[in-house]
Design a protein around this motif. Structure first.
Motif, PDB file in Angstrom:
ATOM      1  N   HIS A  57      54.053 105.515  16.993  1.00  0.00           N
ATOM      2  CA  HIS A  57      53.918 104.401  17.942  1.00  0.00           C
ATOM      3  C   HIS A  57      54.663 103.169  17.445  1.00  0.00           C
ATOM      4  CE1 HIS A  57      49.971 106.073  19.850  1.00  0.00           C
ATOM      5  NE2 HIS A  57      51.043 106.590  20.386  1.00  0.00           N
ATOM      6  N   ARG A  58      54.475 102.910  16.141  1.00  0.00           N
ATOM      7  CA  ARG A  58      55.121 101.713  15.575  1.00  0.00           C
ATOM      8  C   ARG A  58      56.641 101.815  15.679  1.00  0.00           C
ATOM      9  NH1 ARG A  58      51.351  98.862  12.080  1.00  0.00           N
ATOM     10  NH2 ARG A  58      49.541  98.838  13.444  1.00  0.00           N
ATOM     11  N   LYS A  60      58.296 103.505  17.918  1.00  0.00           N
ATOM     12  CA  LYS A  60      58.666 103.301  19.327  1.00  0.00           C
ATOM     13  C   LYS A  60      58.627 101.818  19.687  1.00  0.00           C
ATOM     14  CE  LYS A  60      57.167 107.748  21.118  1.00  0.00           C
ATOM     15  NZ  LYS A  60      56.038 108.448  21.734  1.00  0.00           N
ATOM     16  N   VAL A  61      57.555 101.167  19.202  1.00  0.00           N
ATOM     17  CA  VAL A  61      57.428  99.720  19.480  1.00  0.00           C
ATOM     18  C   VAL A  61      58.610  98.970  18.880  1.00  0.00           C
ATOM     19  CG1 VAL A  61      56.060  97.652  18.935  1.00  0.00           C
ATOM     20  CG2 VAL A  61      54.918  99.710  19.720  1.00  0.00           C
ATOM     21  N   ASN A  64      61.618  99.622  20.947  1.00  0.00           N
ATOM     22  CA  ASN A  64      61.527  98.856  22.196  1.00  0.00           C
ATOM     23  C   ASN A  64      61.806  97.376  21.948  1.00  0.00           C
ATOM     24  OD1 ASN A  64      60.846 101.177  23.484  1.00  0.00           O
ATOM     25  ND2 ASN A  64      58.675 100.753  23.625  1.00  0.00           N
ATOM     26  N   TRP A  65      61.165  96.866  20.877  1.00  0.00           N
ATOM     27  CA  TRP A  65      61.367  95.444  20.577  1.00  0.00           C
ATOM     28  C   TRP A  65      62.815  95.152  20.237  1.00  0.00           C
ATOM     29  CZ3 TRP A  65      58.969  91.771  22.492  1.00  0.00           C
ATOM     30  CH2 TRP A  65      57.584  91.740  22.600  1.00  0.00           C
ATOM     31  N   THR A  67      65.424  96.688  21.358  1.00  0.00           N
ATOM     32  CA  THR A  67      66.182  96.658  22.616  1.00  0.00           C
ATOM     33  C   THR A  67      65.925  95.356  23.364  1.00  0.00           C
ATOM     34  OG1 THR A  67      65.752  99.017  22.715  1.00  0.00           O
ATOM     35  CG2 THR A  67      66.711  98.030  24.672  1.00  0.00           C
TER      36      THR A  67
END
Lengths: 221, 265
Positions: A57-58, A60-61, A64-65, A67
């Motif tokens: 999750h981290r 992915k976060v 995402n962050w 991007t």
């Protein structure tokens, strides 16, 4: 003899209990250790799975962050920096071309005005006004429209373009005024200056108007 | 007899190894150790061995156990249940907070994912060039049509009347129009490539279109006027217009002549 035999028999009986190695086996220990290990491992496995999920999750976060940050950074840069396309625009090219010509025209007009002292007063008014205006426009272009890495000045690129277009048109107008000023200064004579002071031109125009009316109404054969 | 005895002794010696054990395995019960192992993980906290309990007379059942637990390790024996893996114990609490964290992180992933999608969509809508859809769908053709129209006029004048074309191109208005078309074309190209909000870009296109359309009509009319002028016959071929016969001998005659032709309303 009997005695020796007896001793041997006793020794033999004693040896029956002799052993080279004895293992004491703790029955509950293995079971307890196995239970403990199984319990701990099952919990640790769950813990590990949860940590793996959290790590995933981290990641992915973080992706995402990253991007989001990249996009936001790009938007921010587009607001704080002028685009290369605008920097190399034709508007700027023509502005750069016309500003020196405006100064040349004003200088030319001043030279003419020196020869015609009655024009000095006009030159002082118009010429100085044009110089002030063009200087302020130049500053506006360099400090505002072409602002770079200015965190306190966020301007949309299309707004920059629109402002540059307005400045371009103003420079064009000033250029035309300066051109016209030189032309007018060349044509302007002392008589015209006197005419402006003494308003008999009005009577001439009135007569011209009457004559023109007569001619318009004349019936020619 | 001696031989007989010797024989018996030998037989005995030979039989002895039969009873000798190289290794023995003895199952044992280490209750104290067992109790400790129970306490170490999750099973049971209060399995104290040897027992520290007392009998109905209040006397220790096992003095060693009693002394060991109640005196020597009193705090441990009398303390809280410290099994790390017990139900609701430290580990499970950690694991529970981990699950909460996992859930929170999953929500974070969902949120940031949506934010990322929104940001990417925004970036895509702000990107110019190929991604500038309004331009591809509408404005490109519109601008190209206007420019093509004006270019056709320029080409027509250039082909039919090169001298007039040169004259027009060197005129101040001709230069101004060329510069205007050049600047506007460059603006369109610049705006097309800019990284800006799609709405702002479209507003700019519409503004340029609003300026360009009347300007193009003006330019076409200007070129058309040059064409019409160029199409006129040479000055020497134009007949002298019949001048009105107004006497020019004296002012009195002129005025009389004018009044004769006066058309009263």
């Amino acid at each position: 003899m009997r005695k020796a035999f007896f001793i041997i028999i006793v020794l033999a009986v004693l040896f029956i209990k002799a052993k080279s190695q004895g293992i004491v086996y703790h029955q509950d220990l293995m079971q307890r250790v196995a239970e403990n290990t199984a319990d701990k491992q099952s919990w640790l496995l769950l813990y590990n799975n949860s940590l793996d999920t959290i790590q995933s999750h981290r990641k992915k976060v973080l992706t995402n962050w990253s991007t989001i940050e990249a996009v936001q950074q790009k938007i921010y840069k587009s607001l704080t920096n002028v685009d290369d396309g605008i920097k190399q625009s034709r508007q700027l090219y023509y502005i750069a071309l016309k500003v020196p010509k405006i100064f040349e025209n004003i200088l030319e007009a001043s030279k003419i005005a020196i020869g015609k002292p009655y024009l000095v007063v006009y030159w002082n008014g118009t010429g100085q006004l044009l110089i002030d205006k063009i200087l302020s426009l130049q500053n506006f272009v360099s400090d505002f429209i072409m602002s770079h890495d200015n965190d306190s000045l966020l301007i949309d690129q299309t707004t920059r373009d629109q402002l540059l277009w307005t400045v371009y048109n103003q420079v064009n107008t000033i250029y035309n005024i300066s051109n016209n000023m030189v032309y007018q200064f060349r044509q302007y004579s002392l008589q015209m200056a006197i005419n402006k002071v003494v308003p008999y031109q009005w009577y001439i125009n009135l007569d011209k108007g009457i004559t023109q009316q007569i001619l318009n109404n004349a019936k020619f054969r | 007899m001696r031989k007989m005895n010797f024989f018996l002794i030998m037989i005995t010696f030979l039989l002895l190894p039969n009873f000798l054990l190289a290794q023995t395995v003895t199952p044992v019960q280490d209750k104290a150790n067992n109790g400790q192992l129970k306490r170490m993980v999750f099973n049971q906290w209060d399995d104290w061995q040897p027992t520290p309990n007392t009998n109905w007379l209040g006397l220790p059942k096992n003095p060693i156990g009693w002394f060991y637990w109640r005196v020597l390790h009193h705090a441990y024996w009398n303390g809280k249940d410290k099994r790390p893996w017990k139900t609701g114990g430290q580990f499970q609490q950690n694991y529970l907070s981990l699950l909460v964290q996992k859930n929170f992180d999953r929500k974070m992933v969902d949120t940031t994912n949506k934010m990322m999608e929104t940001n990417l969509a925004t970036a895509l809508s702000m990107t110019g060039g190929i991604a500038d859809l309004p331009y591809q769908l509408y404005f490109e053709n519109k601008f190209a049509g206007l420019y093509q129209d004006v270019t056709n006029y320029y080409e027509a004048l250039q082909t039919k009347y090169p001298a007039s074309f040169n004259l027009m191109m060197n005129s101040s208005n001709g230069k101004r129009y060329i510069e205007f078309l050049d600047v506007e074309k460059n603006r369109i190209e610049t705006i097309h490539e800019l990284f800006v909000d799609r709405g702002s870009r479209m507003v700019s296109y519409f503004k340029i279109l609003g300026e360009l359309q009347p300007a193009c009509e003006e330019i076409k009319n200007y070129i058309r006027s040059y064409m019409l002028l160029a199409a006129l016959p040479a000055p020497q071929k134009i007949q002298q217009p019949s001048k009105p016969k107004i006497s020019d001998s004296t002012d009195t005659e002129i005025v009389r002549d004018l009044l004769k032709n006066w058309k009263s309303n």
